[in-house]
Design an enzyme around this catalytic site. Structure first.
Site, PDB file in Angstrom:
ATOM      1  CG  ASP A  59       2.935  -0.498  11.726  1.00  0.00           C
ATOM      2  OD1 ASP A  59       2.296   0.130  12.587  1.00  0.00           O
ATOM      3  OD2 ASP A  59       2.770  -0.349  10.513  1.00  0.00           O
ATOM      4  CG  ASP A 105      -0.408  -0.449   2.471  1.00  0.00           C
ATOM      5  OD1 ASP A 105       0.826  -0.589   2.558  1.00  0.00           O
ATOM      6  OD2 ASP A 105      -1.176  -0.658   3.429  1.00  0.00           O
TER       7      ASP A 105
END
Ligand SMILES: *[C@@H]1O[C@H](CO)[C@@H](O)[C@H](O)[C@H]1NC(C)=O
Ligand SMILES: *[C@@H]1O[C@H](CO)[C@@H](O)[C@H](O)[C@H]1NC(C)=O
Length: 860
Positions: A471, A64
Site C-alpha cells: 500500500d 485490522d
C-alpha cells in the site's frame, strides 16, 4: 550481608538464562494502514510520563491486521498485543472491537480474530487485561471474529456496563447474535432474548466467504443516564446491520427484553451510535454499505431518548450527498457539539462536519471557493511522519478516506483523533473550528506501525535497510542511526501502491531495484536507483506491464532477473526490453550471487537452478535431500558461490555456486525465510524462521547452521510464514523482521556458537514501542502447515487494473496457506487481487484470476 549474598545469585541467573533479544520497531511512522476504531476512557486522563510511569493509557486504537495500541500522554502509542501473536496466535492481531471499563482505567477488552471465512481456521476470542494491555487473558469464543472483514469500522461491538464492571456485551458477526458476560469477560453466554442478527450480506455470490457473511451486530451503547436495575444499567442500545426491518434495538430492563427503537429510519446501516448523556441523546451515523471502502449515501440522526423522537440531522443533501457517514465524535464537555465524517468521499477529499447546536446547523472543514479551488479550514502537520506529506500531496485526498473512527477526547474538547485508511490524524485545537474556523491537523500515529512488509534487504556498505511494503510502496533507512527516524519520503517515481520485492547489486550496493504488484498501462512496476534507494527512475520497460513477484539484481548491476506473478520469469540486461527466461519455471524463487556477476539462482518445487550466463539460461543445480518445496534463497552477501536454501525439510548450503548442497542441520525444519547478517569479527550469522526446539519461531546460528538458538523470545511476529527477514550487512549482530501488519522489528545480540545468546546494550537506547512482558495467556505453538507448492505455479494472463492508493488496508491473510510470500498461490475460489490485497496473486494450476469488483479478484 544480604547484599553480598545476592551477587552470585544474580550472576548465576544471568549466565543460565537465555536472554531473548529485545525487539523494537524500525520507525516508518504514520501507521501506514487502516485504523478502524479508537476508544477513549470516559473519565481518566493520561498521566505525565515519568521515569517510573510510562504514561497511563486513556485511549486505545485498533487496527485490522496489526493489533491494538495504547495512547501515551505524549501523543505516542504503544503496541499492546505483541505478546499473544505467536505463529499459532497470528489471528489475534485482527482486532474487531475494543472496550474500556468506565469504572477502572486499567482494564481493557478486545474481540480478536482475523476472518470469519476459511482464511482463518481459528475461532475468535475475547481478550482481557487489567494492566492496560501489559498482560492478557484469553476467553475463546465458539465462533469466528472478523477483525479484517467488511464492516470492521462499525462499532464498537464490545462494551462494559458503566454501572457494573462484571457485565459486558459483545455483538457478533455471522448470525451469532448478542453475547453477554457477567464475570468480567471470563465466560460468555448468548443473549437468547435478542433475536436480531444483523442480516446484511455485502455480496452473497462471493464464494470465498469474505463478502458473503452476515455483518452482524455493529455496536453496543449503554445509556449511563438510565436508572440502574439490580446493579446494572437498565437501558442499552444495540446497532445491527439491517436495512430492511430495524437496525437499532433497545432494552429498558438491563438486557432481559429487547425491541426495535420506535420511529427509527430503516434505510441504511448504523455505523456508530454514541450517547451524549447531558443531552440524553443518541447520535447515529449511517451509510448504505458496511464499509470500510464503500458508501454512496447515508444519514446522521439524533434520537432524543426522553421524548422518544428521531431527528434527521444529515449535514448535506441532494447532489452534495454522495457518501455515507462513518466517524462520529461527540463532545462530552460541550453538549450539542459533534463532528461527523464522510466515510468515503473519494474525490476531491473527505468532508468533516461540525455542529455546536446538536446537528441543527453544520460547518465544513473545507468548501469550494470557486470551483475547482477549495477553501481549507485546516492545515496538516506531518512532523511526526514526514513521508505522509508527499504521499497525500500526490493526490487530492489530504484529509483521508475510510474514516470510521473519529473521537473527541471526553475530557478535552480540543483534543481529537480520527483514523483513516492511511494513518491516524488528530489535533489539539479543535475548538478553533468554532472561533477562527481553522484547525491544525497533525499526524498522530507515532508508535503505530501497521505496514504489511513484503521484502527487506540490507546491503554491505550500501543502504542499511530497504523495506518494501504493501500500500505505501517502500522506504529506505540509510544507516542504523536513522532506524528511529520516520523517513522523509516513500519510494516514488515510479509510484505504485505495493512493492513486492527489492534487491541490491552486491558489488555496487548503491544500485537497487524494486518491483510493484499491479498491472498498469501507465505506471511501470519496476524502479531502479543508483543512490541506494533515495531517488528512483522507471526501470526497464516492457509493453504488457509485468508485475509482482521477486526481483534479483546482478552483482555488477547490469542485469535484472524478475520472477513476476504475471508474465513468468523475465530478464533484462543494460535496461533493454525484458525477455522471457524459458528455462526457469514461472513463479520460481530467485536470487543473485552477490559477488560473481552473471550468476543467478532459482528454486521451484524441489529443483534448484543456476544460471552462469547472466540469467539467459538456468540449468539444474545440486539436489536438496528430500525437500519438495524451496521457500527462499539467500546468497552470501560477500562470498561468491555461497548459497543458502530454505525448504520444507530445513536448510541447505552450497559453497560451489549451487552445484552441490549439504543440509546444515536437522534441528531446524520446515523453514521459511532465511537471511545472513554480519556477525562478530568477519563471520556471518544465519537467521531463519522455522520449526525448532522452541517451536515455530525465529532462530539464529553463528556456526554456519550447525546449532540454532531461539532469538524471538516472547515477541510476537504473527504467522512466521508471512514474515520477511534481513540480517544487517553493516552492523554486527543486528537483525530485521518484517511482519504482515506490524511493520519492521529489529534487535541486536551476539549469537554464541553453542547456542546461548548474549544481548548487547544497543537495543535499549531508544524507547521500545512494544511490550516485552510475557503474556499470561498460554498459546500453543502448533506446527506450520505449509500448502505452498511451487510445482503447481501457473502464470495467469489476466491483467489487474490499476487501483493504486485508493486503499491502505492490507488484507493479506496469513493462515495455513502462506499467501504473502511472493510465490504463494491462491486456490480455486481464493482471493488473488483487489485494492489493498497483498496476498497471493497467482492462481493454482487451471484457474484464472478474475476481477469480481475493485476490491476483490478471485481464482475461478
Ligand atoms: C440494503 O442495502 C443494500 C446495500 O446498499 C442495498 O443493495 C439494498 O437495496 C438495501 N435494501 C433496502 C430494502 O433498502
Ligand atoms: C487556515 O490556516 C492555514 C495555516 O495557517 C492557512 O494556510 C489556510 O489558508 C487557512 N484557511 C483559510 C480558509 O484561511
Amino acid at each position: 550481608m544480604k547484599y553480598i549474598l545476592t551477587i552470585p545469585l544474580l550472576l548465576a541467573a544471568a549466565a543460565s538464562v537465555r536472554a531473548a533479544f529485545t525487539w523494537q520497531n524500525v520507525k516508518i511512522g504514520g501507521g501506514g494502514g487502516f485504523v478502524p476504531g479508537i476508544v477513549f476512557h470516559p473519565k481518566t486522563k493520561a498521566l505525565p510520563m515519568t521515569r517510573s510511569n510510562s504514561g497511563q493509557g486513556v485511549a486505545y486504537a485498533r487496527t485490522d491486521i496489526g493489533g491494538l495500541y495504547r495512547l501515551n500522554s505524549d501523543d505516542s502509542w504503544t503496541a499492546v498485543t505483541d505478546s499473544i501473536t505467536t505463529d499459532a496466535g497470528w489471528n489475534k492481531w485482527g482486532i474487531d472491537a475494543v472496550a474500556l471499563d468506565p469504572s477502572d482505567p486499567n482494564k481493557v477488552y478486545a474481540a480478536v480474530g482475523m476472518y470469519t471465512n476459511s482464511w482463518d481456521p481459528n475461532n475468535g476470542a475475547i481478550i482481557r487485561s487489567s494492566d492496560k494491555g501489559a498482560t492478557w487473558s484469553t476467553s475463546s469464543l465458539s465462533f469466528k471474529v472478523g477483525g479484517n472483514m467488511p464492516g470492521r469500522g462499525m462499532g464498537e461491538r464490545l462494551a462494559v456496563d458503566p454501572q457494573n464492571s462484571n457485565i459486558l456485551y459483545f455483538g457478533a458477526r455471522s448470525g451469532n447474535g448478542l453475547w453477554k458476560s457477567t464475570d468480567a469477560g471470563a465466560t460468555w453466554a448468548k443473549v437468547s432474548s435478542f433475536t436480531a442478527v444483523g442480516t446484511y450480506i455485502p455480496d452473497a455470490s462471493d464464494t470465498s466467504g469474505y463478502n458473503s457473511d452476515k455483518i452482524g451486530l455493529t455496536w453496543i451503547t449503554f445509556d449511563s443516564t438510565s436508572s440502574p436495575l439490580n446493579g446494572a444499567t437498565s437501558r442499552i442500545f444495540v446497532g445491527t446491520a439491517d436495512n430492511t426491518t430495524a437496525s437499532v434495538y433497545v432494552s429498558n430492563d438491563a438486557g432481559a427484553t429487547w425491541s426495535p427503537v420506535a420511529g427509527q429510519p430503516v434505510k441504511y446501516f448504523p455505523h456508530k451510535g454514541k450517547l451524549q448523556p447531558t443531552e440524553k441523546a443518541l447520535y447515529v451515523t449511517y451509510a448504505d454499505g458496511a464499509g470500510p471502502y464503500d458508501g454512496t449515501l447515508g444519514a446522521v440522526y439524533r434520537y432524543d431518548i426522553a421524548a422518544g423522537t428521531w431527528k434527521d440531522i444529515t449535514p448535506v443533501s441532494g447532489s452534495d450527498l454522495y457518501f455515507g457517514f462513518g466517524g462520529l465524535g461527540v463532545d462530552m464537555q460541550k453538549p450539542g457539539t459533534l463532528v461527523v465524517a464522510s466515510l468515503n468521499s473519494w474525490w476531491p477529499d473527505a468532508q468533516l462536519f461540525r455542529s455546536t447546536d446538536s446537528g441543527t446547523t453544520w460547518s465544513k472543514i473545507w468548501d469550494w471557493a470557486s470551483y475547482p479551488t477549495q477553501n481549507l479550514y485546516y492545515s496538516i502537520s506531518t512532523t511526526k511522519a514526514p513521508w505522509i506529506s508527499p504521499f497525500i500531496n500526490a493526490d487530492t485526498k489530504h484529509l483521508g478516506w475510510m474514516i470510521e473512527a473519529l473521537e473527541i477526547d471526553p475530557l478535552d474538547s480540543d483534543h481529537w483523533l480520527y483514523g483513516t485508511g492511511l494513518t491516524l490524524f488528530g489535533g489539539h485545537d479543535l475548538t478553533k473550528w468554532d472561533t477562527v474556523h481553522n484547525v491544525t491537523i497533525q499526524v498522530l500515529a507515532d508508535g503505530i506501525e501497521e505496514m504489511s512488509v513484503q521484502d527487506l534487504q540490507s546491503a554491505p556498505s550500501g543502504p542499511e535497510l530497504l523495506v518494501a511494503v504493501g500500500d505505501d510502496n517502500g522506504f529506505i533507512f540509510k544507516s542504523s542511526d536513522v532506524l528511529g527516524t520516520s523517513p522523509s519520503t516513500y519510494w516514488q517515481n515510479p509510484t505504485y501502491a505495493t512493492s513486492t520485492s527489492v534487491d541490491y547489486a552486491g558489488n555496487k550496493p548503491a544500485n537497487v531495484v524494486r518491483v510493484g504488484n499491479a498491472a498498469s498501462a501507465s505506471v511501470q512496476q519496476i524502479g531502479i536507483s543508483a543512490d541506494g534507494g533515495a531517488t528512483w527512475n522507471i526501470g526497464e520497460s516492457n509493453a504488457g506491464g509485468p508485475y509482482g513477484g521477486i526481483v534479483a539484481y546482478s552483482a555488477d548491476a547490469d542485469t535484472v532477473v524478475w520472477s513476476t506473478s504475471s508474465n513468468g520469469v523475465l530478464r533484462s540486461q543494460y535496461q533493454s526490453t525484458f525477455s522471457a527466461v524459458a528455462s526457469l519455471p514461472s513463479g520460481a524463487v530467485i536470487a543473485s550471487d552477490k559477488r560473481k556477476n552473471g550468476y543467478f539462482y532459482g528454486g521451484s518445487g524441489a529443483t534448484f537452478y543456476v544460471s552462469s550466463d547472466i540469467g539467459v539460461t538456468f540449468s539444474k543445480g545440486g539436489a536438496l535431500g528430500s525437500s519438495t518445496s524451496i521457500r527462499d534463497i539467500a546468497a552470501h552477501p560477500t562470498t561468491a558461490g555461497e548459497v543458502w536454501v530454505s525448504t520444507d525439510v530445513g536448510i541447505f548450503k552450497s559453497a560451489d555456486f549451487g552445484a552441490t548442497f549439504t543440509q546444515v542441520s536437522t534441528a531446524l525444519k520446515d523453514t521459511q525465510q532465511i537471511a545472513l547478517g554480519l556477525g562478530s569479527g568477519s563471520s556471518w550469522n544465519v537467521y531463519a524462521f522455522g520449526t525448532g526446539s522452541a517451536g515455530n519461531k525465529l532462530y539464529a546460528s553463528s556456526d554456519s547452521g550447525a546449532t540454532w538458538t531461539d532469538i524471538q523470545g516472547s515477541q510476537g511476529f504473527g504467522s512466521i510464514s508471512s514474515c520477511k527477514l534481513a540480517g544487517s550487512a553493516n552492523k554486527a549482530d543486528q537483525v530485521y523482521v518484517g511482519t504482515n501488519g506490524r511493520g519492521v522489528f529489529y534487535a541486536s545480540g551476539a549469537v554464541a556458537g553453542g547456542g546461548s545468546v548474549t544481548t548487547t546494550n544497543k537495543v535499549s537506547s531508544t524507547t521500545s514501542s512494544t511490550t516485552s512482558k510475557v503474556s499470561s495467556t498460554t498459546v500453543s505453538t502448533s506446527k506450520v502447515t505449509s500448502t505452498t507448492t511451487s510445482t503447481t505455479l501457473k502464470s495467469t494472463s489476466t491483467t489487474l487494473t490499476t487501483t493504486a492508493r485508493t486503499s491502505s488496508a492490507p488484507t493479506t491473510k496469513t493462515s495455513s496457506a502462506p499467501s504473502s510470500t511472493p510465490t504463494a498461490v491462491a486456490q480455486h475460489w481464493g482471493q488473488c487481487g483487489g485494492i489493498g490485497w497483498t496476498g497471493a496473486t497467482l492462481c493454482a494450476s487451471g484457474y484464472t484470476c478474475s476481477k469480481q469488483n475493485d476490491y476483490y479478484w478471485q481464482c475461478l
